[in-house]
Design an enzyme around this catalytic site. Structure first.
Site, PDB file in Angstrom:
ATOM      1  N   HIS A  24       3.903  -2.687   3.254  1.00 32.93           N
ATOM      2  CA  HIS A  24       3.457  -1.043   2.986  1.00 32.93           C
ATOM      3  C   HIS A  24       5.327  -1.143   1.872  1.00 32.93           C
ATOM      4  CE1 HIS A  24       0.984  -0.796   5.776  1.00 32.93           C
ATOM      5  NE2 HIS A  24       0.097   0.252   5.170  1.00 32.93           N
ATOM      6  N   ASP A  47       0.819  -1.315   0.072  1.00 29.07           N
ATOM      7  CA  ASP A  47       0.104  -0.585   0.116  1.00 29.07           C
ATOM      8  C   ASP A  47       0.952   1.451   0.338  1.00 29.07           C
ATOM      9  OD1 ASP A  47      -2.136  -1.730   0.016  1.00 29.07           O
ATOM     10  OD2 ASP A  47      -3.123  -0.829   2.009  1.00 29.07           O
TER      11      ASP A  47
END
Length: 280
Positions: free
Chosen positions: A245, A100
């Site tokens: 992430h 992300d």
């Protein structure tokens, strides 16, 4: 002129016209030019230049009135869901890795390099404002078979926004993804995992499915490479979606953890891949 003579002359002219029409068709097939005059058909040599192939008269009737291309398929419909998908279906021990908040020029290339080393495809939920400076990274994702999803433009808490703001956050991001990646995204993920009915409705209107996660590495807290890797390995199971992430801060631990747990998953028999859409 008598009535019988007039009728005879009309019939004679009609036969001549029919004959002339037949001559034109035969001449066209033979590749010559025929002109119909008052005294009958006159044939001349073909004109210079390439000649078009003769086309049967029936062929014209077969052409669609609106164009020559295939008919457009009906648009595929996306269901409005009440909750995000947390797992994916697949044969055997299938898992999905997601990243992300990117792309980030500091860490995303290292993630892509590791995935390429093991010939693995993953999903990247990108933010529109990050794509503005990372278009080449999205082009690389497209070239290497990764899936790019919508993670809004500026990573806000969507449940506190109006419908107009929600649509703007998502639509602008879909536009910039299409420009850089080559296709509009088919998946979206709400920042912080905060969903409501408006988010699901607008996402469906934009043709996207909501995808959550099964295993949260919590790598954004920088707990250490070993802790991140252990969370993935312990949570591994068929259909699991892993959240990590590649942007939003210092993601060096996330990069090193991926290098550690990815070969372990593959050696354990897991097939790491990307999900497929199931349209209504």
């Amino acid at each position: 002129m008598k009535k019988d003579q007039l009728l005879t002359r009309l019939l004679t002219r009609r036969r001549a016209l029919i004959a002339a029409t037949g001559a034109v068709g035969a001449a066209a097939t033979a590749g010559v030019i025929t002109t119909v005059t008052r005294d009958g058909p006159v044939t001349s040599a073909p004109a210079a230049g390439p000649q078009a192939r003769p086309v049967k008269s029936s062929a014209y009737r077969l052409q669609p009135v609106t164009g020559y291309g295939p008919p457009r398929a009906a648009p595929r419909r996306t269901l409005v869901r009440r909750e995000a998908q947390l797992k994916v279906s697949g044969r055997g021990r299938t898992m999905v890795l997601t990243f992300d908040d990117g792309p980030d020029p500091r860490f995303t290339p290292d993630v892509l390099d590791t995935l390429a080393e093991y010939d693995v495809r993953a999903m990247f939920f990108v933010c529109g404002e990050m794509v503005a400076g990372g278009r080449k990274l999205l082009a690389r994702m497209a070239d290497e078979g990764h899936v790019v999803g919508n993670h809004t433009w500026s990573h806000p808490l969507l449940t506190r926004l109006t419908r107009r703001r929600i649509r703007s956050e998502m639509e602008r991001t879909s536009d910039v993804i299409e420009d850089a990646y080559g296709e509009r995204p088919e998946w979206f993920r709400a920042p912080y995992g905060a969903w409501n009915r408006a988010v699901f409705q607008i996402g469906a209107e934009l043709g996207m499915e909501p995808l959550g996660w099964t295993v949260d590495t919590l790598d954004w807290t920088t707990p250490g490479v070993r802790t991140i890797a252990n969370r993935v390995e312990r949570g591994a199971a068929p259909g699991v979606v892993v959240l990590s992430h590649d942007a939003g801060g210092d993601r060096s631990q996330s990069v090193r953890a991926l290098r550690r747990y990815l070969p372990e998953l593959l050696d354990s028999g897991y097939h790491v891949t990307v999900p497929r859409r199931h349209y209504a």
